[in-house]
Design an enzyme around this catalytic site. Structure first.
Site, PDB file in Angstrom:
ATOM      1  N   GLU A 169     -10.342   0.654   4.824  1.00 12.09           N
ATOM      2  CA  GLU A 169      -9.578  -0.547   5.175  1.00 12.09           C
ATOM      3  C   GLU A 169      -9.510  -0.798   6.681  1.00 12.09           C
ATOM      4  OE1 GLU A 169      -8.510   1.597   2.864  1.00 12.09           O
ATOM      5  OE2 GLU A 169      -8.276   0.419   1.020  1.00 12.09           O
ATOM      6  N   HIS A 221       1.902   1.652  -4.973  1.00 14.24           N
ATOM      7  CA  HIS A 221       1.302   0.336  -5.240  1.00 14.24           C
ATOM      8  C   HIS A 221       2.359  -0.762  -5.320  1.00 14.24           C
ATOM      9  CE1 HIS A 221      -2.406   2.486  -6.402  1.00 14.24           C
ATOM     10  NE2 HIS A 221      -3.020   1.322  -6.275  1.00 14.24           N
TER      11      HIS A 221
END
Lengths: 336, 326
Positions: free
Chosen positions: B60, B129
């Site tokens: 990322e 998450h």
């Protein structure tokens, strides 16, 4: 290489050394603030690599030891010095300082203080060149210490997978701030690490500008030829500390003396003398003209330039003239 | 005018902007061949090819950095980060690079990137998450942060974000991708600044952003059945905050509840209460109340997760408290 080009290269390296040493003096006089990372001792790397590049056409990006890279890439030395002074005429309008020199007019895309951050930025610049189908390349200069960041591994992987036109130049000066490479890094030869990403690489002496230019010419040819990225390592040594607060306590005087024998300016000057291209008097004349240029142009410009206006504090944070269609504010009749 | 899903609105905006400018690209994990985790880029790989719809490795920080570097040379990347939790890995390139390059170059280099990411709790996705994190980006100078609450803004704000010269963070929500709404057939743009009064009222102001606007609207409907007229404001942009719209509403209703799905500390609610205090403190008839998540990592267990995250009844209860009817 023509004699006139050799003399020019020697003068450039002498100029870069004097620029750095003069900024050290200005720092001691408190005319320059913040951190100051000097390049003295490593001049042959940036000078030699960029001599082989197409400056102003290719993109160049580096870390915080960025003055010399910026100037060799084409940024006016007086604007770089004005930036160190924090002036409005500086390369970054006094907002960046020593570690953040930018000159997009010559595609010098900045110095960055987060170690390893320029790796992905360089690959992105290369991606832009590829998308636009130009023959430009991106050249990323960083030290050996940057290779222990995650960005090194992530970026070399992507650059290789996507065959991006980027040249990674590793200036291995043996120390990551004050920690010697063998105490921080499992693999001492940095070029070997590129093999993990299926990237071509090589290692060379970074003190001899002729060696640097020969190696860089071939690496740049590889990258510009559409063969994907290349990782080139130069062994070099910074003569001063990491920054201004550095006592250099982590390395021996003997080691410093050994590397001083291989000072890139001294090596090149002696080679040109041995070849009969220059005399001691010629070199003394070059040193005098460099001294004059630094004092009468570079320093004078920085000293005499205005400070940024405090009213402009928030200028440049976001686009100063945004298109209201994209930005707003939302009007009552604008609900789709 | 057609009713389409939130993900379809995002996909349409991508498609139009990719068609409009050959230097617009999209990049992220699984966005190409796989079509995107939330289908927001489905079919685009086939239409625009691998050089413009880029499947990235799971890196990322550096793929975001590559997008930023490309933007410095005129490319306009739409970077997808699969979950805002993973955006934590990209904070160096987003905050230390994208947000600062324009300023520290004296305005000479821009980073016109768009970073899209879903933030929010969905259904038992557990602590790693379910983060929201909008507060982290809204506190960073040099960024724009927007939070589309439905398909109209999801389409119109993405289109504006691509064309804007600043780095724009678009925070979506895992629970909204299938939400449907009317979106006009002709091309349009929705501005990146300005809150919106989505329900007019006179007794109390309920302020939300992103998913919490829907909690406010549900609470307002229940309040109406109790004879209370609630005004609902969608902040739309968390950076910059539209202070005028907030002030005008509070000067009218004199009471306010702020609903956020995130934990309270140093958050959106705290910022909005500061804005109200600075703009119109003496217009308040009661102390403002925040509705927010419990101060815990989001739990996996269904009952615990439900208890940790605010719902419309929590907004209703807070409103009744402010109204002195609790």
């Amino acid at each position: 290489m023509k004699a006139s080009d050799q003399t020019r290269l020697l003068r450039e390296m002498i100029f870069f050394r004097r620029f750095e040493e003069r900024s050290f003096e200005a720092y001691m006089e408190r005319k320059i603030g913040g951190f100051l990372h000097l390049y003295s001792g490593q001049e042959a790397v940036a000078t030699g690599v960029l001599e082989m590049a197409r400056c102003g056409h290719d993109y160049v990006i580096t870390g915080y030891r960025d003055h010399v890279h910026a100037i060799k890439a084409g940024a006016p030395a007086r604007e770089v010095m004005a930036e160190l002074y924090g002036k409005e005429t500086g390369s970054s309008r006094g907002r960046g300082g020593s570690m953040h020199i930018f000159d997009p007019t010559v595609n010098f895309m900045g110095g960055y203080a987060l170690v390893g951050q320029p790796f992905p930025l360089a690959a992105g610049l290369a991606m832009a060149c590829k998308l636009k189908k130009t023959d430009q390349i991106a050249i990323c200069f960083l030290g050996d210490g940057a290779n222990n960041q995650g960005t090194f591994h992530e970026t070399l992987n992507m650059a290789s997978v996507w065959k991006l036109p980027v040249l990674f130049v590793c200036e291995n000066n043996l120390y990551a701030i004050g920690t010697r490479i063998d105490r921080s890094t499992a693999v001492r030869d940095q070029y070997k690490r590129a093999a993990a990403y299926n990237m071509e690489s090589s290692q060379h002496d970074g003190q001899d500008i002729d060696t640097v230019m020969k190696a860089a010419r071939s690496a740049i040819h590889h990258v510009r030829g559409g063969n994907g990225p290349y990782f080139i390592e130069f062994l070099t040594y910074r003569q001063r500390g990491h920054s201004m607060s550095d006592s250099n306590a982590y390395r021996s005087k003997e080691e410093e003396r050994e590397w001083a024998e291989r000072d890139p300016i001294k090596l090149y000057g002696e080679r040109l003398k041995a070849a009969g291209r220059l005399t001691d008097a010629d070199i003394a004349q070059i040193e005098k003209s460099v001294q004059d240029e630094i004092e009468n142009d570079v320093i004078r410009f920085a000293e005499e330039s205005p400070e940024p206006r405090v009213e402009d504090l928030t200028k440049y944070c976001l686009d100063d003239n945004p298109n209201p269609q994209w930005i707003g504010p939302l009007r009552g009749d604008q609900h789709g | 005018m057609a009713e389409i899903a939130y993900w379809e609105a995002i996909r349409r905006a991508h498609d139009e902007e990719l068609a409009n400018d050959p230097l617009v690209i999209a990049m992220g994990e699984d966005i190409g061949v796989a079509g995107g985790t939330y289908k927001a880029t489905s079919g685009l790989y086939q239409k625009y090819g691998p050089e413009r719809i880029i499947d990235t490795p799971i890196s990322e920080n550096s793929y975001t950095g590559i997008g930023i570097g490309a933007s410095m040379a005129g490319v306009r990347p739409i970077i997808e980060i699969m979950s805002i939790n993973f955006a934590l890995l990209a904070l160096d390139t987003l905050i230390n690079a994208a947000a600062k390059i324009r300023y520290m170059s004296g305005g000479r280099v821009s980073c016109p990137i768009v970073m899209r990411t879903p933030g929010g709790t969905a259904h038992q996705l557990a602590a790693q998450h379910s983060a929201r994190l909008a507060r982290m980006f809204m506190s960073t100078a040099g960024l724009r942060v927007v939070t589309p609450r439905g398909p109209l803004d999801a389409y119109g704000m993405l289109k504006s974000a691509v064309r804007c010269n600043d780095p724009v963070i678009i925070i979506e929500h895992e629970s909204m991708y299938n939400m449907r709404g009317e979106v006009p057939d002709q091309e349009f743009f929705r501005p990146l600044e300005g809150a919106e009064v989505v329900r007019a009222g006179s007794d109390i102001t309920l302020i939300g952003y992103n998913y919490s606007v829907h909690l406010c609207l549900a609470a307002a409907a229940k309040l109406a059945s109790m004879g209370v007229s609630a005004e609902v404001i969608d902040l739309r942009a968390l950076k910059p905050i539209d202070r005028d719209t907030i002030r005008r509403s509070v000067e009218k209703t004199h009471k306010v509840v702020i609903a956020e799905e995130d934990e309270a500390a140093v958050g959106v609610g705290a910022e909005i209460i500061s804005v109200i205090t600075e703009e119109c403190f003496f217009a308040l008839d009661a102390q403002p109340v925040r509705v927010h998540a419990a101060d815990v990592p989001v739990p996996y267990n269904r009952q615990l997760e439900k208890a940790a995250i605010p719902n419309a009844d929590d907004v209703l209860a807070a409103a009744l408290k402010v109204l002195g009817r609790a």
